[in-house]
Design an enzyme around this catalytic site. Structure first.
Site, short mmCIF file in Angstrom:
data_model
loop_
_atom_site.label_atom_id
_atom_site.label_comp_id
_atom_site.label_asym_id
_atom_site.label_seq_id
_atom_site.Cartn_x
_atom_site.Cartn_y
_atom_site.Cartn_z
N GLU A 139 20.69 -4.05 12.13
CA GLU A 139 20.06 -3.07 11.24
C GLU A 139 19.80 -1.81 12.02
O GLU A 139 19.30 -1.87 13.14
CB GLU A 139 18.70 -3.55 10.71
CG GLU A 139 18.76 -4.52 9.57
CD GLU A 139 17.38 -4.82 8.99
OE1 GLU A 139 16.53 -3.90 8.94
OE2 GLU A 139 17.16 -5.97 8.62
N GLU A 198 13.60 -10.52 11.31
CA GLU A 198 12.43 -9.91 11.97
C GLU A 198 11.27 -10.91 12.07
O GLU A 198 10.15 -10.64 11.62
CB GLU A 198 12.00 -8.64 11.24
CG GLU A 198 13.03 -7.53 11.39
CD GLU A 198 12.60 -6.18 10.81
OE1 GLU A 198 11.64 -6.15 10.03
OE2 GLU A 198 13.24 -5.17 11.14
C1 BGP Z 1 13.57 -3.86 8.22
C2 BGP Z 1 13.84 -4.95 7.23
C3 BGP Z 1 14.71 -4.57 6.10
C4 BGP Z 1 14.71 -3.12 5.73
C5 BGP Z 1 14.49 -2.15 6.85
C6 BGP Z 1 14.17 -0.74 6.46
O1 BGP Z 1 12.31 -4.00 8.75
O2 BGP Z 1 14.43 -6.07 7.85
O3 BGP Z 1 14.53 -5.49 5.08
O4 BGP Z 1 14.23 -2.82 4.52
O5 BGP Z 1 13.50 -2.58 7.73
O6 BGP Z 1 12.83 -0.63 6.08
P1 BGP Z 1 12.40 0.06 4.74
O7 BGP Z 1 13.18 -0.61 3.68
O8 BGP Z 1 10.96 -0.18 4.62
O9 BGP Z 1 12.74 1.48 4.91
#
Ligand code: BGP
Length: 464
Positions: free
Chosen positions: A362, A173
């Site tokens: 993701e 990201e």
């Molecule tokens: C993305 C990231 C991850 C992950 C995911 C979910 O932005 O790349 O590392 O954690 O989001 O977000 P969160 O963990 O805050 O729910």
């Protein structure tokens, strides 16, 4: 059969070192920026004191439990697992000449374990972490010296794992740095726009240099970028709202424009002029940026709206990426708006824009899970979220979009990035640990575990 996925479609899950491994100081590892953000990625650094504890310090102890976890992924039929390498295990301070052998050996063990089951690794070089030593010594990505440190690190791991890893990603990201500067580039949130955009420029050059190094050192490997897919709709059909949404989308797309096309897009000239930003771009930088990625990868969780109505904009502040809520969409328990069709839209947009293969690396639903009296976790909400998003990938494939694979976020419960909670769970596998750090760390299959195994086995044919 409703959806036809390619035979070599890479089904799997995605993780990040600092959210699963724990062992945050084991075997010579240095402190990372992630270690300095015990409360989540949107804050500024918190100085760690002797004897304090953060949930991430142990996380889910993947560092010691990886054989069991990888066996469970294999049981679900994973074709691919996205992991990240903690840069600080390899170069603890970031600027050493010689890598830390114990850190390199750890990832050898993890990759060998995956190979046992034929699981293809997808490796992120830097997932929301960099050596804290580079922040204290160089001011993070503000200094060009960090580009060389990153290239040394990238070349070290390419050489070491060249026979084990075919798919790589540069920065997780990368386009989040504007919203979480310390997390992304090691700069304080109070930094000027000039400093932030310059540091991002250095990171983009570093990403391109990693692409060049990967192509040089591992013939046949494929290396992609990784962006947050933050699609913004205009809140109304008023042309001013539509125009504003176009510019809002450019805020996150300019990163992949540089990484996929090899140069800054023309519209950034106007943005930089209006912000009073003048980038120091050397002739060599321009050459380096010409090393473009082989594929585009992105995370997809939600969409939002954009409006010129200032009153409504006020309400959006404080939301992730300052999105105005879409009145037509439901939200998760954490307020993330759920929009499966948006995934099909973004896949088509990115494919039209770059004509490069795409990888959804993701996607998932963060939710609280309950264990019932029989010990079961019936996470139908997660199944329905994932089914609906995968169905839209099926649609995009029919639209002609080239999609290499899908790795759902957090196939095993892990520490959340934004809120540093354990209770925001994404997994097919439950981990017994709570927000206070209590629990046995035992693993347990959820209902979605069996559902995903069946979807993979049927190569998507059983999607509804
Ligand atoms: C993305 C990231 C991850 C992950 C995911 C979910 O932005 O790349 O590392 O954690 O989001 O977000 P969160 O963990 O805050 O729910």
């Amino acid at each position: 059969m409703k959806y036809v996925f390619p035979d070599n479609f890479l089904w799997g899950g995605a993780t990040a070192a600092n959210q699963i491994e724990g062992a945050y100081l084991a075997d010579g590892k240095g402190l990372s920026t992630a270690d300095m953000l015990p409360n989540g990625i949107f804050g500024d650094r918190v100085e760690r004191k002797e004897g304090d504890h953060a949930l991430k310090d142990l996380a889910i102890d993947f560092y010691h439990r990886y054989p069991e976890d990888i066996a469970l992924f294999a049981e679900m039929g994973f074709k691919c697992l996205r992991i990240s390498i903690a840069w600080t295990r390899i170069f603890p301070m970031g600027d050493e000449d010689i890598p830390n052998e114990a850190g390199l050996a750890f990832y050898d063990r993890v990759l060998d374990e995956m190979a046992k089951y034929g699981i293809e690794p997808l490796v992120t070089l830097s997932h929301y972490e960099m050596p804290y030593g580079l922040v204290t010594r160089y001011g993070g990505w503000a200094d060009r010296a960090t580009i060389d440190c990153f290239e040394r690190y990238a070349r070290t791991v390419f050489e070491r794992y060249r026979h084990k890893v075919k798919y790589w990603l540069t920065f997780n990201e990368i386009n989040c740095a504007l919203h979480a500067p310390f997390n992304g580039i090691g700069l304080s949130a109070q930094s000027s726009k000039q400093d932030i955009y310059q540091a991002i420029h250095h990171q983009l050059v570093a990403s391109a240099r990693a692409v060049r190094a990967c192509h040089e050192l591992i013939p046949g490997a494929r290396i992609g970028n990784m962006i947050i897919g933050a699609l913004m709709y205009p809140l109304s059909s008023r042309p001013a709202d539509v125009l504003k949404s176009q510019w809002k989308n450019r805020e996150w797309l300019y990163f992949s424009d540089v990484q996929a096309r090899g140069a800054y897009p023309a519209y950034m000239g106007r943005l930089f002029r209006e912000l009073g930003v003048t980038l120091d771009i050397t002739p060599q930088d321009r050459i380096d940026l010409g090393h473009t990625v082989d594929f585009i990868s992105f995370s997809y969780y939600m969409t939002g709206c954009v409006t010129t109505d200032e009153q409504l904009n006020q309400q959006a502040r404080g939301n992730i990426l300052s999105m105005v809520p879409n009145p037509h969409l439901p939200s998760s328990e954490w307020g993330w708006q759920i929009d499966p069709i948006g995934l099909r839209i973004i896949l088509n947009e990115l494919y039209d824009r770059y004509q490069k293969p795409l990888f959804v690396v993701e996607n998932g639903l963060g939710a609280k899970d309950i264990i019932d009296k029989e010990g079961a976790i019936n996470d139908d909400y997660r199944i329905s979220y994932l089914n609906d998003h995968l169905a839209q990938i099926g649609e995009a494939l029919q639209d002609g979009v080239e999609v290499m694979g899908y790795t759902s976020w957090g196939p095993i419960d892990l520490i959340s990035a934004s809120t540093a909670q354990m209770s925001k769970r994404y997994g097919f596998i439950y981990v017994d640990r709570d927000d206070a750090g209590k629990g046995s760390l035992a693993r347990r299959r959820k209902k979605s575990f069996y559902w995903y195994a069946d979807i993979i086995k049927s190569n998507g044919a059983h999607l509804k």
